[in-house]
Each structure stands twice: as C-alpha cells, then as structure tokens.
Scaffold this motif. Structure first.
Motif, PDB file in Angstrom:
ATOM      1  N   VAL A  74       1.412  11.568 -39.208  1.00 37.86           N
ATOM      2  CA  VAL A  74       0.286  12.448 -39.543  1.00 37.86           C
ATOM      3  C   VAL A  74      -0.420  12.889 -38.266  1.00 37.86           C
ATOM      4  O   VAL A  74      -0.760  14.072 -38.102  1.00 37.86           O
ATOM      5  N   ARG A  75      -0.642  11.952 -37.367  1.00 38.83           N
ATOM      6  CA  ARG A  75      -1.290  12.282 -36.096  1.00 38.83           C
ATOM      7  C   ARG A  75      -0.466  13.295 -35.310  1.00 38.83           C
ATOM      8  O   ARG A  75      -0.997  14.265 -34.747  1.00 38.83           O
ATOM      9  N   GLN A  76       0.832  13.077 -35.291  1.00 42.27           N
ATOM     10  CA  GLN A  76       1.726  13.988 -34.569  1.00 42.27           C
ATOM     11  C   GLN A  76       1.666  15.396 -35.144  1.00 42.27           C
ATOM     12  O   GLN A  76       1.572  16.384 -34.395  1.00 42.27           O
ATOM     13  N   LEU A  77       1.703  15.509 -36.476  1.00 40.49           N
ATOM     14  CA  LEU A  77       1.683  16.823 -37.116  1.00 40.49           C
ATOM     15  C   LEU A  77       0.332  17.513 -36.931  1.00 40.49           C
ATOM     16  O   LEU A  77       0.277  18.733 -36.721  1.00 40.49           O
ATOM     17  N   VAL A  78      -0.748  16.736 -37.009  1.00 40.02           N
ATOM     18  CA  VAL A  78      -2.080  17.317 -36.803  1.00 40.02           C
ATOM     19  C   VAL A  78      -2.193  17.881 -35.391  1.00 40.02           C
ATOM     20  O   VAL A  78      -2.690  19.004 -35.182  1.00 40.02           O
ATOM     21  N   LEU A  79      -1.723  17.119 -34.415  1.00 43.76           N
ATOM     22  CA  LEU A  79      -1.770  17.595 -33.031  1.00 43.76           C
ATOM     23  C   LEU A  79      -0.885  18.826 -32.842  1.00 43.76           C
ATOM     24  O   LEU A  79      -1.253  19.752 -32.104  1.00 43.76           O
ATOM     25  N   GLU A  80       0.264  18.814 -33.517  1.00 45.67           N
ATOM     26  CA  GLU A  80       1.167  19.969 -33.422  1.00 45.67           C
ATOM     27  C   GLU A  80       0.497  21.218 -33.978  1.00 45.67           C
ATOM     28  O   GLU A  80       0.579  22.310 -33.384  1.00 45.67           O
ATOM     29  N   VAL A  81      -0.169  21.060 -35.113  1.00 42.80           N
ATOM     30  CA  VAL A  81      -0.861  22.196 -35.727  1.00 42.80           C
ATOM     31  C   VAL A  81      -2.002  22.672 -34.835  1.00 42.80           C
ATOM     32  O   VAL A  81      -2.188  23.879 -34.620  1.00 42.80           O
ATOM     33  N   LEU A  82      -2.790  21.732 -34.295  1.00 47.72           N
ATOM     34  CA  LEU A  82      -3.924  22.106 -33.440  1.00 47.72           C
ATOM     35  C   LEU A  82      -3.463  22.793 -32.159  1.00 47.72           C
ATOM     36  O   LEU A  82      -4.105  23.747 -31.681  1.00 47.72           O
TER      37      LEU A  82
ATOM     38  N   HIS B  86      -0.849  24.581 -31.815  1.00 48.34           N
ATOM     39  CA  HIS B  86      -0.262  25.901 -32.103  1.00 48.34           C
ATOM     40  C   HIS B  86      -0.955  26.541 -33.301  1.00 48.34           C
ATOM     41  O   HIS B  86      -0.305  27.204 -34.124  1.00 48.34           O
ATOM     42  N   LEU B  87      -2.253  26.320 -33.409  1.00 50.96           N
ATOM     43  CA  LEU B  87      -2.997  26.792 -34.575  1.00 50.96           C
ATOM     44  C   LEU B  87      -2.886  28.303 -34.787  1.00 50.96           C
ATOM     45  O   LEU B  87      -2.654  28.740 -35.926  1.00 50.96           O
ATOM     46  N   PRO B  88      -3.031  29.143 -33.769  1.00 44.16           N
ATOM     47  CA  PRO B  88      -2.921  30.602 -34.006  1.00 44.16           C
ATOM     48  C   PRO B  88      -1.559  31.006 -34.566  1.00 44.16           C
ATOM     49  O   PRO B  88      -1.474  31.802 -35.507  1.00 44.16           O
ATOM     50  N   GLU B  89      -0.497  30.438 -33.982  1.00 47.02           N
ATOM     51  CA  GLU B  89       0.845  30.827 -34.425  1.00 47.02           C
ATOM     52  C   GLU B  89       1.122  30.343 -35.849  1.00 47.02           C
ATOM     53  O   GLU B  89       1.648  31.107 -36.679  1.00 47.02           O
ATOM     54  N   ILE B  90       0.785  29.080 -36.144  1.00 43.39           N
ATOM     55  CA  ILE B  90       1.041  28.536 -37.481  1.00 43.39           C
ATOM     56  C   ILE B  90       0.193  29.241 -38.525  1.00 43.39           C
ATOM     57  O   ILE B  90       0.658  29.548 -39.631  1.00 43.39           O
TER      58      ILE B  90
END
Length: 517
Positions: free
Chosen positions: A222-230, A232-236
C-alpha cells in the motif's frame, strides 16, 4: 517466442472463430452484436438491459465501429461479410488473450512455464468454444490477461529498482499505466472485474514461492502504491480521467443521454436480487462445476504448481461470487489466465515422460470436446438463421415459437422489414412469471389464438410438434415441414428437445381474416 509463432496463433484463432457454427447463450448476440447493429443500422431488438441503461455501451460500440466501417465501404450488403467480420474481430481478441496469458506466465514463472501455458491455452476447449464468441466476458478475459502481464512486469521492475539493477526507471511507471488502462476498461465493461485485483495488487510477490500472507507485506505494498501515485499524480490523474470521460461520452452516444450503467448494474445484480430470475445455482457451483469446466482435464496438473498466491486469488473471487444466486461459467472466465498459467507452471516443474503423455491424451480429448461443442451442440439454433434471412428478404412472415432468445436476431438476419414480419417470444424479467415465453408454454392454444395472423412460417423445437399438429387440426390449418435442423444430442432444457423444425403454411380454412402478423 519467435514472431512467426504468433502469426500462426492469430491465424488459428481467426480460423477458430469462423469454424464455430453453434449457438451458446443469447448474450453472445443480444448484449453485443444486436446492440451494435441497432446503433448503426437503426433496427433490431434491444433487450430490457439496454432500455434500462444497465450495461456499458463500450463493448457493443467496438462492434458498432466495425459495422460502421462495413456500411461506409458498402460491404454491409454482403450477408457473408456481415456474419464473418465480427467473428474475425473477436478471433483477434481471442489471439490477444493467448498472447497476454503467455506473457503473464513468462514474467511470473519463466519461459518454460510460459510455453506450457500457451499450449494449454491453445488446446483449451473452453477458449475455443467461448473465447471466440462476442461475449463481454470474453473481452474482459483478454483485458484481464493483459493487465496481469503488466502487473507482474511492474512487480519485477519494482524489485529491480530496489536492488538498483533496473536500467530504465520509466519502464516501471509505463507498466503501471498500462495496468491501469487495462483494468479501467475491463471494469467499465464488467464492474465485477475489480474483485480480480484485490489479492494480486495487495499480496502477490515477484516470485510465487515467496511467503505472502503477512500484514507487513500489505502495508509495504500500500505504501509503495501510494508513493507511486503521489510521484506520478498528474499522469495517473490524466489517464484515469480520460478513461472516465471517454466512458461517459460513449454511454451518452449509445443511449442518447447521460447515464451511469455501473449504478444500475450493481442495483440489478446485487441489491434487487432480480438476477435470480435467470436461474439459481448452488453455492458451490463455481468451485465444483465452473472452474473444472474452464480448466478441463488440465485441472489435474494444477496440483503440481504449488502457487498458493494464485490459488488464494482465485478463492478470494469465488467467495463473493458464490453468494450471488445466478451463476454462469463465463462469469469467472477472467480467472482462466491465472489458472492456466499456474497449470503451465505445474507442467514445467516436472520432467516425467508420463506427465507429457498425459498432457497429449488430455489435449486430444479436449479437441474432441471442442468439435462437439463448436460444431454440433445447439447447431440448429444458429444454422436456421440464413434461411430466416432468405425468407425475410422475400417478405415472408414468421414466428419463432421457442424459449426466448433461442436464436440471434438482426445481426444474423440483416433485413429491416423482418422487425415487422418476423418475431420471437420474449421474456422480460419485470413481467415474470407471466412473460411471453411462459404464457406460450403454459397455454399454447390461448397464445396462438391471440395472434393477429397465422404467419407463413413457424420455427419450433420438435417437442412442440404433437401439440401444434393438434392445434392445426382444430383450426383447419395445414402446415407442412419445410426444413429440419439437428440441434443437440443433449438438450439445454425440455423445451429445446429434438430437432429445430421450420413449418410452412399451406392453407387456412378458418380465420381467413388473419393475413398479417
């Protein structure tokens, strides 16, 4: 895998799609091709789901685009092309399913397991029978296989980034984006697809041999995915927003107004309980029947895999599905890439020649099963359609006196006037138990008496023949056999027993005023 092999796989699935001659279930047509045909040509039959905005318009729009192309090119006047073009397109999706399943197995288990997985996929009678049909579930399964591939690829790249062995950090994000795109489209087509991803995203590891049932692993993921989203937030945000907006525009185009089918889909299938009108199955149906049928004889090799992560993912999905009253094999078809890959891994883990011989024997049996299902089981319901097309084109009238949606409709007739000169029994769920099909089978004479006219042709199963002949005699009617089609050795129901018959009206001594239906 060499490129030429994939050309062979695609050619095989195109042939497979054209080789199938039987009828399986109404949704193959009424939830895809019939909707697409109505959208492009303006005539045909829309089931209650489309009148009540329960399904996403994305899936039929794919085939509507194909029909639109045929119309622009003027090829829609060719009956053979109208029948074959959607099959070839679906055959393409089936070949992509083979490719996606192979790639998923390659990234999860290795090259040897991937080759065994491809063999299982190509010799799966269920893929040959269902994968090439225009079900929403078939396309959902293809998208699931592609998403599984990208997710496993993402997990491997994450592992490499942690060990500083990744050469291009953008590859990891690219795999995640493709994963989001594939599951986003699959979710729009079938909202229940979201359940497939709970275990893989939270618990799966790079290697299936690693211990995975640990709370620390979930928190770390969960931590990994949250950081990934944060990061690359504009792209996602752009990608997810584009998928959502695209879907809204598609439904606006298909329905002619702004609707949200996902809400209606959930209300009908979960909260209302109306789905039970289409049949109620035992709670163990998916475990005891659906999964064994999807796997076929290969299920004996599943025990060799020892991939508890895959087994846990499958079990997690089967549990909530088992509480829904109405169940069908194809509802859990998206699990096949996970299961077939695990089977391929099991076959790759042993070197016994007896295992290989067992695989050959089982594959041979699968070929026989595929021949029966694809060429003979419920053949008449599909084989009668060219005749109905020809009769409708001659302005003949007719009625199909069989359980509702026994045959396809305008996607297989493609004659505008047939909407007025031909008809079939309906079974609207909101009319149950007094829908048209039930009224016919409960009191056939009363149903026939209320017809405005006795049509030129009647299409019915042989089990109705004694009752119809008795009715003909009582009314002074003479209908003679015009055509006969073998349908099945094992009927789907008592109402479908025997051959499918086409009877032609010879004369009518009474009720002379009945001239048109």
């Amino acid at each position: 895998m060499q490129t030429w092999i994939w050309f062979v796989v695609f050619a095989f699935r195109w042939w497979n799609a054209l080789w199938v001659k039987t009828f399986f279930q109404p949704d193959e047509f009424y939830q895809s091709l019939e909707v697409a045909h109505h959208l492009v040509f303006g005539y045909g039959f829309l089931t209650w789901e489309w009148r009540n905005s329960i399904r996403s318009g994305l899936h039929p729009l794919i085939f509507a685009t194909l029909y639109r192309l045929l119309k622009v090119l003027g090829w829609d006047s060719n009956y053979t092309i109208m029948l074959c073009a959607p099959r070839i397109l679906q055959g393409t999706f089936a070949a992509i399913l083979d490719y996606g399943t192979y790639q998923f197995a390659l990234h999860r288990y290795g090259r040897r397991a991937a080759r065994w997985t491809l063999a299982c996929s190509l010799f799966s009678y269920f893929n040959a029978y269902v994968g090439v049909r225009t079900f929403a579930n078939s396309l959902e399964t293809t998208l699931t296989a592609l998403a599984l591939w990208q997710w496993q690829k993402y997990l491997k790249l994450v592992s490499q980034s942690q060990t500083k062995t990744i050469h291009n950090p953008n590859l990891k994000f690219r795999a995640l984006i493709w994963f989001i795109i594939f599951i986003g489209i699959a979710f729009l087509i079938r909202p229940t697809n979201l359940l497939v991803w709970v275990v893989p995203t939270l618990l799966w590891t790079t290697s299936p041999k690693v211990s995975f049932l640990r709370p620390s692993l979930i928190f770390a993921r969960v931590r990994q995915l949250v950081l990934e989203v944060l990061n690359h937030l504009p792209e996602i945000t752009a990608v997810t927003s584009a998928i959502f907006i695209f879907n809204v525009l598609v439904d606006r185009y298909v329905y002619g107004r702004f609707v949200f089918p996902i809400v209606s889909f959930f209300n009908f299938n979960v909260t209302s309980g109306l789905s039970s009108l289409y049949g109620v199955n035992s709670s163990h149906y998916y475990l005891s029947q659906a999964i064994p049928i999807i796997c076929g004889g290969y299920i004996v090799f599943l025990l060799l895999s020892f991939d508890l992560q895959a087994i846990f993912a499958v079990g997690f999905i089967l549990l909530p599905y088992s509480f829904i009253a109405h169940k069908e094999f194809r509802f859990v078809y998206p699990l096949s890439p996970i299961i077939l890959s695990a089977i391929g891994n099991g076959l790759a883990s042993v070197s016994s020649k007896w295992i290989r011989r067992a695989f050959v024997i089982i594959s041979t049996v699968h070929i026989g099963v595929a021949i029966v299902l694809c060429r003979y089981h419920q053949l008449g319901a599909a084989e009668v359609m060219p005749l109905i097309h020809s009769l409708a084109a001659q302005n003949k009238t007719g009625i199909i006196l069989a359980p509702c949606h026994t045959t396809p409709w305008q996607s297989q007739i493609h004659v505008p006037i047939a909407d007025h000169t031909w008809r079939f029994l309906t079974c609207e769920p909101f009319e149950h138990p007094f829908d048209e099909t039930n009224r016919f089978y409960l009191d056939m004479p009363a149903y026939l008496d209320q017809l405005d006219a006795y049509p030129d042709y009647l299409v019915f199963f042989e089990e109705r023949l004694p009752s119809l002949e008795k009715y003909f005699h009582s009314k002074g009617l003479l209908y003679n056999e015009f055509a006969r089609y073998f349908n099945s050795w094992i009927p789907e129901s008592e109402e479908r027993r025997g051959n499918l018959l086409v009877y032609e009206k010879q004369y009518e001594s009474f009720n002379e005023g009945k001239s048109r239906i």
